[in-house]
Design a protein around this motif. Structure first.
Motif, PDB file in Angstrom:
ATOM      1  N   ALA A  24      37.020  31.374  20.475  1.00 27.52           N
ATOM      2  CA  ALA A  24      36.232  31.672  21.724  1.00 27.52           C
ATOM      3  C   ALA A  24      36.970  32.942  22.473  1.00 27.52           C
ATOM      4  O   ALA A  24      36.376  33.490  22.966  1.00 27.52           O
ATOM      5  N   VAL A  34      31.175  33.364  26.698  1.00 28.63           N
ATOM      6  CA  VAL A  34      31.316  32.107  25.934  1.00 28.63           C
ATOM      7  C   VAL A  34      31.698  31.120  26.527  1.00 28.63           C
ATOM      8  O   VAL A  34      32.485  31.048  27.466  1.00 28.63           O
ATOM      9  N   VAL A  36      32.891  26.947  25.985  1.00 28.89           N
ATOM     10  CA  VAL A  36      33.691  26.041  25.036  1.00 28.89           C
ATOM     11  C   VAL A  36      33.236  24.546  25.530  1.00 28.89           C
ATOM     12  O   VAL A  36      33.529  24.347  26.766  1.00 28.89           O
ATOM     13  N   LEU A  82      35.033  33.499  29.696  1.00 27.95           N
ATOM     14  CA  LEU A  82      35.139  32.321  28.896  1.00 27.95           C
ATOM     15  C   LEU A  82      35.244  31.367  29.892  1.00 27.95           C
ATOM     16  O   LEU A  82      36.121  31.299  30.886  1.00 27.95           O
TER      17      LEU A  82
END
Length: 258
Positions: A24, A34, A36, A82
């Motif tokens: 990731a 991204v 998660v 992220l």
């Protein structure tokens, strides 16, 4: 629409969380947005990003039981591009609760729908089991990535795992191809690792894609979680970090070719 990838293997210690966290981070460093999703009650992925699992209120558990809109569960990490939906021990009871619901297998997929178009990739870290959470993740995902450790008995159970994926596909009419098999904890100095690699190629032949990238056994990968950082951030020059960065690039090439 972003690609949803479930990272799964019913055997523990094969590098699922390490792969989720560092893949990731690598994809994010390559400019991809991204998300998660920590679907493991142990919440190791959550703590790997420096988040205190005992202090988290908005978790994937609240999303799954319908108490919280998924958008409110998404939180920033300290890494650009992220994001994460964290977990904690409360998730351990979700399987029992979800199994009581009609069409329980699509609860996660429907809950995730509001954010699937926001991200380029959504990576799901799963517990080492083939229970209700795993079935939900298979149904919700576009593909499955299977880490396999370069150790004795590594291939044991993989056939069962693949059969489970195929069973979910057939019974629930939810095709989820295997994106690839990832060899982890590889030690080039040992004959055992090389033997496992050879057996892996023989076992899958041309039936499943085996990633060219191999993840080495690396002390920095093991150290990084205790510092609340992915290894890509903790020590970007380590062999483990470089390997995961190469894996991210390999996936982007595969996706562009596809």
């Amino acid at each position: 629409m972003g690609e949803i990838i479930a990272i799964m293997n019913q055997k523990g210690g094969c590098g699922k969380t390490t792969t989720t966290v560092n893949l990731a981070t690598s994809l994010a460093s390559l400019g991809k947005s991204v998300l998660v999703v920590d679907m493991d009650p142990q919440a190791n992925t959550t703590t790997s990003f420096g988040i205190d699992k005992n202090e988290v209120e908005n978790t994937i558990y609240s999303v799954l039981i319908g108490e919280l809109n998924v958008k409110k569960a998404v939180r920033n990490t300290f890494i650009q591009n992220l994001f994460i939906i964290p977990s904690n021990i409360s998730l351990s009871g979700a399987g029992v609760e979800l199994s009581k619901e009609e069409n329980y297998h699509i609860i996660f997929k429907e809950a995730l729908n509001p954010v699937t178009s926001i991200f380029d990739y959504i990576l799901i870290d799963l517990p080492p089991s083939l229970g209700v959470l795993t079935v939900n993740a298979i149904v919700a995902s576009d593909s499955v990535l299977i880490p396999i450790q370069a150790e004795y008995y590594a291939l044991e159970g993989v056939a069962d795992l693949i059969n489970t994926i195929k069973l979910v596909e057939n019974r629930l009419k939810s095709p989820t191809p295997i994106k690839g098999i990832l060899l982890t904890l590889f030690d080039r100095r040992t004959l055992l690792s090389k033997e496992v690699q050879k057996e892996l190629k023989k076992f899958f032949e041309n039936k499943e894609h085996i990633f060219k990238t191999i993840i080495p056994r690396n002390i920095k990968l093991a150290e990084a979680p205790s510092h609340g950082k992915p290894c890509i951030i903790y020590d970007p020059e380590s062999t483990g970090s470089i390997a995961y960065y190469n894996l991210a690039k390999e996936i982007l090439v595969l996706d562009n070719e596809g």
